[in-house]
Write an enzyme that holds these catalytic residues in place. Structure first.
Site, PDB file in Angstrom:
ATOM      1  N   SER A 119     -21.530  43.921  23.003  1.00  0.00           N
ATOM      2  CA  SER A 119     -20.499  44.872  22.581  1.00  0.00           C
ATOM      3  C   SER A 119     -21.126  46.156  22.075  1.00  0.00           C
ATOM      4  CB  SER A 119     -19.666  44.303  21.430  1.00  0.00           C
ATOM      5  OG  SER A 119     -19.107  43.091  21.772  1.00  0.00           O
ATOM      6  N   HIS A 140     -19.301  44.883  30.070  1.00  0.00           N
ATOM      7  CA  HIS A 140     -18.583  44.601  28.830  1.00  0.00           C
ATOM      8  C   HIS A 140     -17.141  44.225  29.143  1.00  0.00           C
ATOM      9  CE1 HIS A 140     -16.912  46.045  24.742  1.00  0.00           C
ATOM     10  NE2 HIS A 140     -17.437  44.848  24.606  1.00  0.00           N
ATOM     11  N   GLU A 152     -16.279  47.476  31.217  1.00  0.00           N
ATOM     12  CA  GLU A 152     -17.098  48.684  31.119  1.00  0.00           C
ATOM     13  C   GLU A 152     -18.445  48.349  31.766  1.00  0.00           C
ATOM     14  OE1 GLU A 152     -15.572  50.920  27.085  1.00  0.00           O
ATOM     15  OE2 GLU A 152     -16.935  49.258  26.791  1.00  0.00           O
ATOM     16  N   ASN A 190     -14.380  50.851  22.271  1.00  0.00           N
ATOM     17  CA  ASN A 190     -14.536  50.585  20.837  1.00  0.00           C
ATOM     18  C   ASN A 190     -14.808  51.870  20.065  1.00  0.00           C
ATOM     19  OD1 ASN A 190     -14.012  47.902  21.074  1.00  0.00           O
ATOM     20  ND2 ASN A 190     -16.157  47.272  21.218  1.00  0.00           N
TER      21      ASN A 190
HETATM   22  N1  LIG Z   1     -15.268  38.199  21.049  1.00  0.00           N
HETATM   23  C1  LIG Z   1     -15.007  39.379  21.555  1.00  0.00           C
HETATM   24  O1  LIG Z   1     -13.921  39.933  21.360  1.00  0.00           O
HETATM   25  C2  LIG Z   1     -16.024  40.077  22.420  1.00  0.00           C
HETATM   26  C3  LIG Z   1     -15.592  41.064  23.328  1.00  0.00           C
HETATM   27  C4  LIG Z   1     -16.537  41.660  24.171  1.00  0.00           C
HETATM   28  C5  LIG Z   1     -17.871  41.307  24.079  1.00  0.00           C
HETATM   29  N2  LIG Z   1     -18.269  40.354  23.155  1.00  0.00           N
HETATM   30  C6  LIG Z   1     -19.681  39.996  23.138  1.00  0.00           C
HETATM   31  O2  LIG Z   1     -19.852  38.781  23.864  1.00  0.00           O
HETATM   32  C7  LIG Z   1     -20.910  38.021  23.300  1.00  0.00           C
HETATM   33  C8  LIG Z   1     -20.384  36.652  22.926  1.00  0.00           C
HETATM   34  O3  LIG Z   1     -19.316  36.790  22.034  1.00  0.00           O
HETATM   35  P1  LIG Z   1     -18.312  35.569  21.745  1.00  0.00           P
HETATM   36  O4  LIG Z   1     -17.181  36.152  20.987  1.00  0.00           O
HETATM   37  O5  LIG Z   1     -18.060  34.811  22.991  1.00  0.00           O
HETATM   38  O6  LIG Z   1     -19.206  34.684  20.757  1.00  0.00           O
HETATM   39  P2  LIG Z   1     -19.062  33.123  20.428  1.00  0.00           P
HETATM   40  O7  LIG Z   1     -19.667  32.968  19.085  1.00  0.00           O
HETATM   41  O8  LIG Z   1     -17.659  32.666  20.651  1.00  0.00           O
HETATM   42  O9  LIG Z   1     -19.980  32.410  21.535  1.00  0.00           O
HETATM   43  C9  LIG Z   1     -21.354  32.603  21.628  1.00  0.00           C
HETATM   44  C10 LIG Z   1     -21.939  31.355  22.238  1.00  0.00           C
HETATM   45  O10 LIG Z   1     -23.297  31.637  22.572  1.00  0.00           O
HETATM   46  C11 LIG Z   1     -24.050  30.476  22.309  1.00  0.00           C
HETATM   47  N3  LIG Z   1     -25.458  30.829  22.188  1.00  0.00           N
HETATM   48  C12 LIG Z   1     -26.086  31.425  21.169  1.00  0.00           C
HETATM   49  N4  LIG Z   1     -27.396  31.564  21.442  1.00  0.00           N
HETATM   50  C13 LIG Z   1     -27.594  31.074  22.681  1.00  0.00           C
HETATM   51  C14 LIG Z   1     -28.723  30.946  23.536  1.00  0.00           C
HETATM   52  N5  LIG Z   1     -29.925  31.325  23.141  1.00  0.00           N
HETATM   53  N6  LIG Z   1     -28.548  30.379  24.743  1.00  0.00           N
HETATM   54  C15 LIG Z   1     -27.336  29.971  25.149  1.00  0.00           C
HETATM   55  N7  LIG Z   1     -26.226  30.065  24.385  1.00  0.00           N
HETATM   56  C16 LIG Z   1     -26.355  30.606  23.166  1.00  0.00           C
HETATM   57  C17 LIG Z   1     -23.430  29.913  21.043  1.00  0.00           C
HETATM   58  O11 LIG Z   1     -23.776  28.548  20.845  1.00  0.00           O
HETATM   59  C18 LIG Z   1     -21.953  30.144  21.293  1.00  0.00           C
HETATM   60  O12 LIG Z   1     -21.354  29.029  21.927  1.00  0.00           O
HETATM   61  C19 LIG Z   1     -21.448  38.843  22.127  1.00  0.00           C
HETATM   62  O13 LIG Z   1     -22.529  39.623  22.566  1.00  0.00           O
HETATM   63  C20 LIG Z   1     -20.249  39.715  21.763  1.00  0.00           C
HETATM   64  O14 LIG Z   1     -20.633  40.905  21.105  1.00  0.00           O
HETATM   65  C21 LIG Z   1     -17.367  39.709  22.353  1.00  0.00           C
END
Ligand SMILES: NC(=O)c1ccc[n+]([C@@H]2O[C@H](COP(=O)([O-])OP(=O)(O)OC[C@H]3O[C@@H](n4cnc5c(N)ncnc54)[C@H](O)[C@@H]3O)[C@@H](O)[C@H]2O)c1
Length: 422
Positions: A119, A140, A152, A190
């Site tokens: 993000s 993104h 994005e 954002n």
């Molecule tokens: N939640 C949102 O609204 C949103 C929107 C756009 C982008 N993002 C981005 O997407 C990414 C994930 O966000 P999320 O909300 O899904 O988080 P989340 O916490 O729901 O999920 C992350 C997952 O990654 C796993 N993980 C962590 N380290 C790991 C590794 N080394 N190998 C494999 N798996 C691993 C965790 O166990 C977890 O299940 C982040 O970079 C976040 O900034 C989130």
């Protein structure tokens, strides 16, 4: 290159949504997480996504079963040797992402393209962990990834045009709407959203409107939800973190309203804590009932105004009323800053905001409706509202001033995409 086998790293909220979208267009997907329990949770989410589509009648049971069968959970990188495309959606921590990209670079074939769903981290820095920065790109997605249309597409400094083309075509295959955004803090959506959410907090601090009045006016203007409901949904702690980051990167235009950190310190984090600007019952507002404002809010606002008298630009001024443009204008202005920096094609600003945030109408159309001269005059009136200190959150982008100086009043007219010849 047509993707046949992909891998998604991180089976959380975003990873499971992205894996669902990939499988839906016939791509085999490896869903990788660090522990089997997380993998199972992700697979369970995907099953629920497909089940709900069957229930709604938009997919047959057989189609859903076929799509679901394409997703395989794993906790190892063993099968990564055979994938054409990897998208990483693990924790938003640079050390985690660098480690992942270094690992997959050593395992995947040299032709495999890597994407990150970060993000806010630098795509260029993440790419530097690999020996193929030309084949690394930001993609993104927006939450929930299975529904939101916008992606994005963010090239890092070394990303090749072929990789950007690949990512764009993959988005189209997934029936998403890609918009190319040059790497900058907050990317486009954002970055714009936070100027407006932050301004809503100042309106609240200044006592110009209640949370409900602000949200209702914004929804009437054409956004799917008001800024304060959005704070509660996203989590005030997460928003405070992003706000601080954008302020550190862009300076005064993003000066955080002190109310946000005050709310976080008081444990009012939004839906997840049961109280934010509104009260929440078991995480969600009670349907059909008027929203109940957090009873602590008035006390927290009073404390903020006492501690930060200079943050209240309305202090001592005659009582004004809330005009919805006060929160929309900073977002428009930031969009023009992004255009003047070459971050985004002018024609794509509305595409991004409509597909990424569900805006019912285009943000840039405000210029067509009201005229750029009106926009500039309004920005300047907020900028110089307080005679002593200009309110830098409203400092107009030089592009707006230049266009008004040139007597150009219709922004979108000026930047219509050229008609292809031949
Ligand atoms: N939640 C949102 O609204 C949103 C929107 C756009 C982008 N993002 C981005 O997407 C990414 C994930 O966000 P999320 O909300 O899904 O988080 P989340 O916490 O729901 O999920 C992350 C997952 O990654 C796993 N993980 C962590 N380290 C790991 C590794 N080394 N190998 C494999 N798996 C691993 C965790 O166990 C977890 O299940 C982040 O970079 C976040 O900034 C989130």
């Amino acid at each position: 290159m047509r993707v046949q086998r992909a891998a998604v790293i991180g089976a959380g909220a975003m990873g499971s949504g992205i894996a669902c979208v990939l499988s839906q267009c016939g791509i085999e997907v490896l869903l990788k997480d660090v522990e089997q329990a997380f993998v199972d949770k992700g697979l369970g989410n995907i099953k629920r996504m497909y089940d709900s589509r069957v229930k709604k009648g938009t997919l047959s049971e057989a189609e859903a079963a076929n799509h679901l069968a394409l997703v395989k959970g794993t906790t190892s990188y063993d099968d990564f040797k055979g994938v054409d495309f990897v998208i990483e959606a693990a924790f938003e921590e640079i050390s985690v992402k660098l480690d992942i990209f270094k690992t997959i670079d050593a395992i995947c074939p040299s032709k495999t393209i890597f994407a990150t769903n970060t993000s806010a981290l630098s795509v260029s820095e993440i790419a530097s962990a690999t020996s193929r920065p030309d084949k690394v790109v930001g993609m993104h997605f927006f939450n929930p990834a299975q529904f939101m249309k916008l992606v994005e597409v963010i090239p890092g400094v070394k990303t090749s045009d072929e990789t950007v083309k690949f990512a764009t075509e993959l988005c189209h295959a997934m029936q998403k709407t890609p918009v190319k955004v040059q790497e900058c803090p907050g990317f486009l959506v954002n970055r714009l959203l936070f100027t407006y959410m932050n301004e809503a907090l100042y309106v609240l601090q200044e006592g110009l409107a209640t949370p409900e009045e602000i949200d209702n006016q914004v929804v009437a203007w054409g956004l799917p939800m008001g800024p304060l409901a959005l704070f509660d949904l996203t989590g005030l702690d997460v928003c405070a973190h992003v706000n601080k980051f954008l302020y550190a990167q862009y300076g005064a235009r993003f000066q955080p309203a002190p109310l946000l950190s005050k709310m976080v310190e008081a444990g009012c984090l939004g839906q997840k804590s049961g109280a934010g600007f509104f009260m929440h019952d078991k995480g969600v507002p009670v349907k059909g009932e008027a929203k109940k404002i957090n009873p602590k809010l008035a006390e927290l606002i009073a404390a903020v105004n006492k501690e930060n008298p200079s943050a209240n630009t309305n202090a001592g001024a005659p009582k004004k009323t809330f005009d919805v443009h006060r929160v929309i204008l900073p977002m428009f202005n930031e969009g023009v800053y992004a255009i003047q920096e070459g971050v985004i094609d002018p024609a794509d600003v509305d595409v991004a905001m409509q597909n990424g945030c569900g805006f019912k109408r285009g943000l840039m159309t405000i210029a067509d409706e009201k005229g750029l001269d009106w926009v500039l005059a309004e920005l300047n009136s907020y900028l110089y509202e307080n005679a002593k200190t200009p309110n830098e959150r409203f400092r107009p982008s030089w592009l707006i001033s230049k266009l008004v100086g040139a007597k150009v009043n219709d922004f979108s007219g000026l930047y219509k995409k050229p008609v292809a010849i031949g």
